[in-house]
Design a protein around this motif. Sequence first.
Motif, short mmCIF file in Angstrom:
data_model
loop_
_atom_site.label_atom_id
_atom_site.label_comp_id
_atom_site.label_asym_id
_atom_site.label_seq_id
_atom_site.Cartn_x
_atom_site.Cartn_y
_atom_site.Cartn_z
N TYR A 1 16.80 23.15 4.86
CA TYR A 1 16.19 23.68 6.08
C TYR A 1 17.18 23.45 7.22
O TYR A 1 17.93 22.47 7.22
CB TYR A 1 14.93 22.89 6.44
N ASN B 1 8.05 23.80 8.94
CA ASN B 1 7.06 22.78 8.54
C ASN B 1 7.78 21.44 8.30
O ASN B 1 8.13 20.77 9.26
CB ASN B 1 6.25 23.23 7.32
N ALA B 2 7.97 21.06 7.03
CA ALA B 2 8.89 19.96 6.68
C ALA B 2 8.54 18.60 7.27
O ALA B 2 9.37 17.71 7.29
CB ALA B 2 10.33 20.33 7.06
N GLU B 3 7.32 18.44 7.79
CA GLU B 3 6.93 17.16 8.39
C GLU B 3 7.88 16.76 9.51
O GLU B 3 8.18 15.58 9.72
CB GLU B 3 6.82 16.04 7.34
N ASN C 1 8.52 30.42 6.51
CA ASN C 1 8.16 29.45 5.48
C ASN C 1 6.65 29.38 5.35
O ASN C 1 5.96 29.17 6.35
CB ASN C 1 8.69 28.06 5.85
N GLU C 2 6.16 29.57 4.15
CA GLU C 2 4.72 29.47 3.90
C GLU C 2 3.93 30.22 4.96
O GLU C 2 2.98 29.68 5.54
CB GLU C 2 4.28 28.01 3.87
N TYR D 1 10.32 10.10 0.24
CA TYR D 1 9.61 11.12 -0.55
C TYR D 1 9.42 10.73 -2.01
O TYR D 1 8.92 11.50 -2.81
CB TYR D 1 10.38 12.45 -0.45
C1 GAL Z 1 5.54 22.58 1.85
C2 GAL Z 1 6.35 23.03 3.06
C3 GAL Z 1 7.43 22.01 3.34
C4 GAL Z 1 6.86 20.63 3.37
C5 GAL Z 1 6.13 20.36 2.08
C6 GAL Z 1 5.46 19.04 2.01
O1 GAL Z 1 4.34 23.20 1.74
O2 GAL Z 1 6.93 24.27 2.83
O3 GAL Z 1 8.06 22.32 4.54
O4 GAL Z 1 6.00 20.54 4.45
O5 GAL Z 1 5.11 21.29 1.93
O6 GAL Z 1 6.39 18.04 2.11
#
Ligand code: GAL
Length: 992
Positions: free
Chosen positions: A106, A150-152, A210-211, A378
């Motif tokens: 990203y 997104n990506a937290e 994204n999503e 993670y």
């Molecule tokens: C996905 C999203 C990512 C991240 C992940 C959870 O759905 O595309 O950016 O948020 O979930 O870590």
Amino acid sequence: MALSRRTFSALTGCAALGFAMGGSGGPGAPSAFAARSVPTGPPPAPPRADGRRHTIGYDPYSLLVDGRRLVVWSGEMHPFRLPSPSLWRDVLQKMRAHGFNTVSVYVSWNYHSPAPGTFDFSGVRDLDLFLRTAAETGLYVILRPGPYINAEVDGGGFPGWLTATKGTARTADPTYLGHVDAWLTQVDRIVRRHLYTQGRGTVLLYQLENEYDSHVTEATGRAYMSHLYKKVRADGIDVPLFHNDKGRNGYWVPGSFDTGGEEGGYLYGFDGYPSPSQNPPDWGKFGPGGPKGGATASPNTPGFVPEFGGGWFDPWGGAWFDGKGYPEARRTRDSAYERRFYLTNLANGLTLHNVYMTFGGTSWGWLPAPVVYTSYDYGAAIDEARNVTAKMAPMHQLGHLFQRVPDFARLDRAADVTVPGLKVYHLANPDTGAQVYVTRNDGTKPVTAELPTNAGKLRITVPARDARMLATGLRLGRRTMKYSTAQPVLCVTAGKRDVAVFAGRRGDLADLVLECPQEPNVTRLDPEAGWAYERGELHVGAPLGEAGLSRVLVTGGGTETPLVLLFADDATSMRIFPHDTPSGTVVVYGPTLLRHAEVHGTEVRLTGDLDDDPVIEVWGPRGIDTLVWNGRRVPTRVTLSGSLMTTGTLPGVPEVRLPELTGWRMRTENPEAGPSFDDSRWRRADRTTSYSTTPVPKGGPVLFADDYGFHYGDVWYRGTYSGGTGIESVRLSYSSGTQGLLMAWLDGEPLGTHRLPVPDATTTIRKGTWEATATFPVRPELRSPGRHVLSVLVRRMQHDQDGKGDDTHKAARGLTSVSFTGAAPEVSWRLQGERAVDPVRGPLNNGGLYGEREGWHLPGLPDRDDREWEPVTFPREERRQGVTWYRTTFRLSVPGDVDASVGLRLEDDPYRAYRAQIFLNGWNMGQYINNVGPQHTFVLPNGILRTRGANTLALAVLSEFTTLSGPGKVSLTLLGAAAGGLPVTPVPSPGH
Ligand code: GAL
């Protein structure tokens, strides 16, 4: 099938043009693909910036790079979560060595853009350098620059300033698109210099959005996607584009939005994060596609998961892993989890596969979205401290397999096979006749069964909640393997011999049969293996793993070329590295990491990492007789299998000693709380309207920090009023994101602290926004006539993400409204957040604490000569509402040839309500919340950490009055050490 109006340029000249052009078929489109095929053949050579033009096409089976089938085996890492560019190479080399051929990244808009029209791609934000490094490492790149990621991360990647702009984000709103275009123009200018199509780099694929699942059926959603597509193309990006569909809905398949008549340059992708308690679902080409489609939604493009869970994130408090943090994520999503799910993905025909995350890293500074704490480890295969963990094994094995054994790039579903207690997928390569059996045990007990295959019944055991893959009919160099009960890992020609590797669980017995028209000579190089020759078949049996590698040499038997069979358990297999050099392929066994290999005449030069007790063995081009490891010649002998093996002992990892942290000095601050503080240069709260989704209180000024240009970290407010003699209490509403906090003072006297998310009688939390109201009684002595100053500090926990496309990132941050009981004085407000952006450390490094504005976090502060900085020792036991800083320096002298990973550990009685921001050499390494957790160890990345030199550590502690406050114990801790590593360039850390 009709030809596209404009054929996608990158495909021109591609041998598979006819297939690739049909890629826009969409659901239900007639498939013109089955009739024609690109036969199974050698995969493309590892990519580099070779100055040549390349084509990137595809058919329903796989990508086709220069007409050759490529299985994309990708790992996700975020350069912005590793603020030390030298370490990017370390992580990329680890990925490449462990079987990945692609890195997916990203690019986070907020990290690069402190203000509208201002962009920074320098230093730790050097995207160009990252892409160069990936190309030098021989990895393809999947680039994912959003605009929304997104990506937290804070705002899901949206810059703080975007929260204060007009228009709805993630729609075709013109104001939003204007900002998006400015961002993509900057990114694309860099990416253009690294396109694999042009031979200028290794960028292979590029993601749009994204999503994006909120406006799918609306005109604005389609117009937005179309806009992004055309913008990226107009910027000269000519690699295939794709979107990452959340939940396998079949959203944004080819043909679902206008691409300006261009066809064939767009793929469908979807992601999946199954829980370990779930049985792996079928989402693929061959399965029913799940309830909503999966890869079946786009029959003409290859099966593509741009994100598949390789771990999971953990929220503040650690609820998802029982407060045990990421070690627990790694335990519950271990190698068996990866194997079960990834083999199922293979069995579903998914040939583009990205593991999110493969290296998670650190959400340093104010990067984390409110939901997560600083560590973004993670539970990934490579931990936050850059250690490769045991769960890498299946990724290593499958990655090398897909790159070295071409049969796996083109598999069809074959006749169903049923075995009681196991789920079996049967696949076959239509060109080579190789058959693949994925056997999965979803039960809680091991299953031993006879698997009927085209090569006969094979007796196998599949451990509980694990999977096992077998193949029949594979070519092993010049020979044909009838079957193997151990999983094939790779087969290469190294010099004048073929080398084939097989792996399985420790204690398994590998049973392998080679077709040999004549009786071969077999030499067992380790004591465990056995063999027998019978009716044209050589049976080899080897136990896996008890004593490391088991080697068997086969010569003759119908072909002159020797075959070296290597049998390994998971741990041993992770020490086997194939590496291509211009003089041929080498296979290296022994080190924990092979970074690079070169052959010069008879000398093979390797670089990499070793742990204790190392042995190195190399199979390579003819005639090699000398081994140079990390620049030093090491004694070797030639073995019977033709390898070079070290004889003497190599140096292991020397001891790394870390100093105790002493010499602390402390200074309290928050002068802003005092009535006489000069706030005349602060921003006056004079706005009456806002683009925030939080309503502006009736009659009140806007107090939302973002509207005044303060986007990150803490923000101060000072409200001045006169004559509040009747005031009984003050009600302060604020919005901060989970774990936010507010502290208030009246005329310098603490009124109290309010902290989220603890709802109580006096708190209301508006759903989704974390807006709360704290009510503080005002004591009679603070009700005198005359001027009063109400001072409020709000710790913001960043902007929400915008996963649903409804502008949730625009929820206000900071104070939202203020009212009183007993009186209604007119208050004039001023506020102050972060000062000018740190030009080196970037916009997310600092908030608006007094100490931060004065540079107390920076190295070089003359704290030793300043009487205000009082010497102290830890643990501390303070009771005070406000901000206290602690500083010290320490020196490290880690030996130059050791890659040590160091963390900072904070520990205290969890009852104590305080938190600390950690600054190392001025870099904000994250936030410790003593009474929330679960994070106690903070990784200090080398480069920012001077491993040979002096370091400055500063802790900005926010303490409540309700409990005693620390810091308690603060120490350095060794998180990993390897003999080897890479040179690390110090990350600039300008001082006071
Ligand atoms: C996905 C999203 C990512 C991240 C992940 C959870 O759905 O595309 O950016 O948020 O979930 O870590």
